[in-house]
Design a protein around this motif. Structure first.
Motif, PDB file in Angstrom:
ATOM      1  N   UNK A   1      63.741  -1.449 -11.761  1.00  9.96           N
ATOM      2  CA  UNK A   1      64.246  -2.225 -12.898  1.00  9.96           C
ATOM      3  C   UNK A   1      65.671  -1.900 -13.252  1.00  9.96           C
ATOM      4  N   UNK A   2      66.015  -0.634 -13.333  1.00 10.50           N
ATOM      5  CA  UNK A   2      67.379  -0.239 -13.627  1.00 10.50           C
ATOM      6  C   UNK A   2      68.016   0.369 -12.404  1.00 10.50           C
ATOM      7  N   UNK A   3      69.266   0.285 -12.309  1.00  8.31           N
ATOM      8  CA  UNK A   3      69.945   0.842 -11.155  1.00  8.31           C
ATOM      9  C   UNK A   3      69.866   2.353 -11.197  1.00  8.31           C
ATOM     10  N   UNK A   4      69.399   2.928 -10.101  1.00  8.55           N
ATOM     11  CA  UNK A   4      69.235   4.373 -10.060  1.00  8.55           C
ATOM     12  C   UNK A   4      70.590   5.056 -10.113  1.00  8.55           C
ATOM     13  N   UNK A   5      70.654   6.132 -10.850  1.00  8.57           N
ATOM     14  CA  UNK A   5      71.880   6.899 -10.953  1.00  8.57           C
ATOM     15  C   UNK A   5      71.909   7.920  -9.838  1.00  8.57           C
ATOM     16  N   UNK A   6      72.819   7.758  -8.910  1.00 13.34           N
ATOM     17  CA  UNK A   6      72.914   8.667  -7.786  1.00 13.34           C
ATOM     18  C   UNK A   6      73.767   9.867  -8.157  1.00 13.34           C
ATOM     19  N   UNK A   7      73.423  10.993  -7.563  1.00 13.50           N
ATOM     20  CA  UNK A   7      74.222  12.198  -7.800  1.00 13.50           C
ATOM     21  C   UNK A   7      75.640  11.963  -7.292  1.00 13.50           C
ATOM     22  N   UNK A   8      76.643  12.443  -8.008  1.00 13.49           N
ATOM     23  CA  UNK A   8      78.029  12.204  -7.583  1.00 13.49           C
ATOM     24  C   UNK A   8      78.343  12.901  -6.264  1.00 13.49           C
ATOM     25  N   UNK A   9      79.226  12.282  -5.507  1.00 14.61           N
ATOM     26  CA  UNK A   9      79.674  12.892  -4.256  1.00 14.61           C
ATOM     27  C   UNK A   9      80.785  13.895  -4.553  1.00 14.61           C
ATOM     28  N   UNK A  10      80.586  15.123  -4.172  1.00 14.91           N
ATOM     29  CA  UNK A  10      81.551  16.188  -4.423  1.00 14.91           C
ATOM     30  C   UNK A  10      81.937  16.819  -3.092  1.00 14.91           C
ATOM     31  N   UNK A  11      83.218  16.917  -2.832  1.00 20.46           N
ATOM     32  CA  UNK A  11      83.693  17.515  -1.598  1.00 20.46           C
ATOM     33  C   UNK A  11      83.409  19.015  -1.592  1.00 20.46           C
TER      34      UNK A  11
END
Length: 272
Positions: free
Chosen positions: A153-163
């Motif tokens: 239903x809602x857009x899943x919040x993905x973990x941020x990409x961190x270098x």
């Protein structure tokens, strides 16, 4: 995984085929919307016949039916990447067998085959085909190479990409070609759900994805780099490089627009 999407790179994504009930309800909502449109077009056509030769009536009727059954469904699914009004309401989407978004060709084949299996047979052929297919495909999906999946239903919040800090220097000098959309999506979703995977599956998928992505990177990562760290570094670097490229294009477009608005021969612009 029977309920996952097998993309072109051989990686299973975490998405399940839509249930028969949700697909049926979605089609019913689409049918209601199309019925309303069909009634409106019929009223307009009936009034138009008073101004044209009645012999054109059958041709106008055929044109309306083609518009409603083929043209509109194809256009809607192409522009929305597989989400009609009913599918949007039920939280489902049509995707290719490899997990990618549908294009015009896929939407057109689905609509064209749907004339026979949905409209001319009142959905009975689609019903039988969907019930006998493990992914719930109707004949249009089989012809187009598509099927419907559940979308949360809602857009899943993905973990941020961190270098990863220790890969920063390597990533800044490595040559990274553009990744195929399916492969990039697989890696992104893998990193988003690593904590929920079985350790053995996590290690296997990480190695497979790292091996596939390494073909697009030169030189390879430092020896001993963990596959997940390598994936994170590549995706973060590609994201940053794409952002820089897009920013440069915006600046260039702004400069070109400014030049186009200047008057020739250095004549002062009175509007400034």
């Amino acid at each position: 995984m029977r309920d996952g999407i097998l993309i072109g790179e051989g990686v299973v994504l975490d998405a399940r085929p839509a249930s028969f009930l949700s697909r049926g309800l979605g089609f019913f909502l689409d049918l209601v919307a199309i019925g309303v449109l069909l009634v409106a077009l019929s009223l307009v056509a009936s009034r138009s016949l008073s101004f044209v030769d009645p012999d054109y009536g059958p041709a106008i009727l055929i044109a309306i039916l083609v518009l409603v059954m083929v043209v509109i469904p194809t256009t809607v699914e192409t522009l929305t990447r597989g989400r009609s009004l009913g599918k949007l309401a039920l939280g489902i989407r049509v995707v290719r067998d490899d997990g990618g978004p549908v294009r015009f060709r896929h939407a057109f084949l689905r609509a064209l085959v749907g004339v026979g299996e949905l409209w001319l047979t009142f959905g009975t052929v689609a019903l039988v085909a969907s019930l006998t297919n493990d992914r719930g495909k109707r004949l249009g999906d089989m012809a187009a190479g598509t099927y419907a999946i559940r979308v949360r239903g809602g857009r899943a919040t993905l973990a941020p990409l961190v270098m990863p800090p220790y890969l920063q220097a390597w990533a800044s000098h490595a040559d990274m070609r553009r990744l195929p959309d399916g492969l990039a999506l697989a890696a992104r979703q893998f990193l988003a759900r690593v904590d929920r995977l079985n350790p053995a599956s996590r290690a296997r998928l990480g190695q497979e994805l790292a091996g596939q992505i390494e073909r697009y990177v030169a030189p390879g990562p430092p020896p001993g780099t963990h596959p997940e760290a390598f994936l994170m570094a590549v995706l973060a670097a590609r994201r940053d490089r794409d952002w820089v490229t897009a920013r440069r294009q915006q600046v260039l477009a702004a400069e070109q627009a400014e030049m186009l608005h200047r008057l020739p021969y250095s004549v002062p612009d009175p509007s400034r």
